[in-house]
Design a protein around this motif. Sequence first.
Motif, short mmCIF file in Angstrom:
data_model
loop_
_atom_site.label_atom_id
_atom_site.label_comp_id
_atom_site.label_asym_id
_atom_site.label_seq_id
_atom_site.Cartn_x
_atom_site.Cartn_y
_atom_site.Cartn_z
N TYR A 10 0.86 -1.27 -0.15
CA TYR A 10 0.04 0.20 0.03
C TYR A 10 0.92 1.37 0.04
O TYR A 10 0.59 2.39 -0.72
CB TYR A 10 -0.95 -0.18 1.28
N LEU A 14 1.09 4.47 -2.79
CA LEU A 14 0.74 5.80 -2.54
C LEU A 14 2.10 6.68 -3.01
O LEU A 14 2.03 7.74 -3.43
CB LEU A 14 0.67 5.99 -0.87
N ALA A 15 3.44 5.80 -2.98
CA ALA A 15 4.31 6.54 -3.37
C ALA A 15 4.73 6.48 -4.91
O ALA A 15 5.60 6.91 -5.52
CB ALA A 15 5.60 5.91 -2.93
N ARG A 16 3.69 5.68 -5.56
CA ARG A 16 3.78 5.63 -6.89
C ARG A 16 5.03 4.71 -7.51
O ARG A 16 5.84 5.09 -8.58
CB ARG A 16 3.60 6.95 -7.89
N PRO A 92 -0.08 13.28 -20.03
CA PRO A 92 -1.27 12.45 -20.71
C PRO A 92 -2.53 13.02 -19.91
O PRO A 92 -2.28 13.38 -18.86
CB PRO A 92 -0.91 11.12 -20.06
N VAL A 94 -5.38 13.96 -17.63
CA VAL A 94 -5.72 13.58 -16.36
C VAL A 94 -6.94 14.42 -15.82
O VAL A 94 -7.20 15.29 -15.98
CB VAL A 94 -4.82 13.96 -15.29
N PHE B 110 -0.25 12.98 -5.84
CA PHE B 110 0.37 13.14 -6.80
C PHE B 110 -0.74 13.68 -8.12
O PHE B 110 -1.78 13.10 -8.01
CB PHE B 110 0.74 11.75 -7.43
N TYR B 111 -0.59 14.76 -8.49
CA TYR B 111 -1.28 15.32 -9.66
C TYR B 111 -0.34 16.16 -10.53
O TYR B 111 0.73 16.83 -10.17
CB TYR B 111 -2.46 16.10 -8.86
N PRO B 112 -0.47 16.32 -11.80
CA PRO B 112 0.38 17.08 -12.58
C PRO B 112 0.48 18.60 -12.33
O PRO B 112 1.54 19.05 -12.72
CB PRO B 112 -0.20 16.85 -14.11
N HIS B 161 -7.62 20.62 -20.13
CA HIS B 161 -7.71 19.04 -20.68
C HIS B 161 -7.99 19.28 -22.26
O HIS B 161 -9.06 20.17 -22.72
CB HIS B 161 -8.75 18.40 -20.11
N LYS B 166 -5.84 14.24 -26.36
CA LYS B 166 -6.05 13.29 -25.20
C LYS B 166 -4.76 13.78 -24.25
O LYS B 166 -4.36 12.89 -23.54
CB LYS B 166 -6.02 11.87 -25.44
N LYS B 167 -4.22 15.10 -24.30
CA LYS B 167 -3.31 15.73 -23.33
C LYS B 167 -3.85 16.70 -22.47
O LYS B 167 -4.95 17.24 -22.53
CB LYS B 167 -2.44 16.01 -24.13
N SER B 168 -3.07 16.70 -21.51
CA SER B 168 -3.35 17.86 -20.61
C SER B 168 -2.17 18.93 -20.45
O SER B 168 -0.98 18.32 -20.44
CB SER B 168 -3.46 17.53 -19.10
N ARG B 298 -0.96 11.29 4.17
CA ARG B 298 0.26 11.09 4.84
C ARG B 298 0.95 12.65 5.39
O ARG B 298 2.02 12.70 5.15
CB ARG B 298 1.34 10.10 4.03
#
Lengths: 96, 504
Positions: A10, A14-16, A92, A94, B110-112, B161, B166-168, B298
Amino acid sequence: MSVDEHTVQYIAKLARIEKPVGDELKGLVDDLNNILAWVEQLEELSTENVEPMTSVVDASLRVRADIVTDGGYPEDIVENARDARDNFFVVPQVVE
Amino acid sequence: MRASPMRPKNGGDVNAQAKSSKLISGATGEWEVVIGLEVHARIMSQSKLFSGASTAYGGDPNAHVSLVDAGMPGMLPVINEYCVEQAIRTGLGLNAKINTYSVFDRKNYFYPDLPQGYQISQYQYPIVGEGEIDVELEDGEVVTIGIERLHLEQDAGKSIHEERSKKSLVDLNRSGVALMEIVSKPDLRSAEEAGAYISKIRTIVQYLETCDGNMDEGSLKADVNVSVRKPGEPLGTRCEIKNVNSVRFIMQAIEYEANRQIDLLERGEEIEQQTRRFNSETGKTTKMRGKEDAHDYRYFPDPDLLPLEIEESRIEEIRQSLPELPDAKKRRFMTELGLSDYDAGVLTADKPSAEYFETVAQGRDPKLAANWIMGDLFGALNKADLEIEASPVKADQLGALLDLIGDQTISGKIAKQVFQIMFETGGDPVKIVEDQGLKQVTDTGAIEAEIDKIIAANPDQVAQVKEKPKAIGWFVGQVMQATGGKANPQAVNQILKEKLGLDG
């Protein structure tokens, strides 16, 4: 406190990072549990009436005045990007 | 902090029950909605929270980005002291406790548009603790809403977007701009209360100039937590609706979400704890993710930043420098200027209106000023779809118009005409009155001549008015018509009464 294989997987998620399996997973579980056991030893010390130490030297948070001193180099910002267009980072798609 | 015993005080008490008018009727009886709001307010500052890049809205892609904001390795955050002051100022405006010790934590995800891989935020030790504000509802009821906390954090960048490729596309201009997250207690009991609450927050931060409150540009938006329960029962499972960016949408989202949950429960189903999004086109909320996918952030103290310590004396200095806040201004407009509760409420609901009013009322009749602003000016602005800041009639010009009424240069009726011209041309009232020859006729000789003509031409009406003195209105109308509305009404009335032999 200790972690099991499921928890380690897990944390990896979370840390990818790639999901550890097999011997690698077992090794990670052992390593992490060793670290946790070592930290637990520290808890044997009584820290009552001891203020948490946030710095090894007597220092306070450094502050800045509200002045614009930086920015204005978008080409540099995206220079190392794997993909960029018109100074945008291109990633890509998101959509959450 | 004030709390009168007459006031329904929800403050921090989740067991506080809503008035029955706020309950929603379902098939199985009445339901109570429990709402908590997390308001994100972008701080007004020149540079970002932890870097020297500009906070200006818009700008070319990635032009307002430093290496800190881009999350480059080895970069260290240095806090902007003005942003800290702004948070303290806002905390004081929310009647809240300012914490002299607070800590910055890393919130990991995580998010760009979050190049660091974590947002610097505050978790266990926020800069501002509990507070409360009074919120007034449509029917005049005042509800006190508890504030849980306010903390400082970084804004994220923006992703555009692109369907075709299909790119951001990611622009980090907003990345690292200072935000205040203001968390309410679960004290809100209806969509109306929630709408009034966020409007009040908006008014307060605008008065304080800590956030511009511009919801279109996303300077102010909210995450909305909604749950339902039968009155008196424990709290139900809540759903969180993310990123709602207008007062109206917040209210719509709550209505929809409360009814969705009630329908589920009445069908015997359970509520799943979810994060949902609001679609402003359909007016509905839809699921983004469930509990199993809930983010695990976390949190841990950011090792790059020492704790933030603030001197009591600094807090006191800021307290002394606070401007007059909406509640105090409203009270003053009522007690010192004699405005009604309603008028004072409308005129203090946003700072530009209050400032406009104060300029016009300065040295003039405040009630007359209020009537003109709320009637003619707001009407014209609405029609032209303009904000008061963009009004073609400036406050001192409206003031000059009121002076012309005051010194009897023009009548109130002519003033309406002049106002229309001012609004269309932005012209000066004195000049308009001169140019168009709208000066009131106070020359009694001229008025008498007109009256004599009318009396001579209408013997029937003259006979009638002796029986029914109220019919004098007809004569007044005739004189006004004959003089193009420019005759002084008092003078007309007086002369008419004399000539028609009426008392008065």
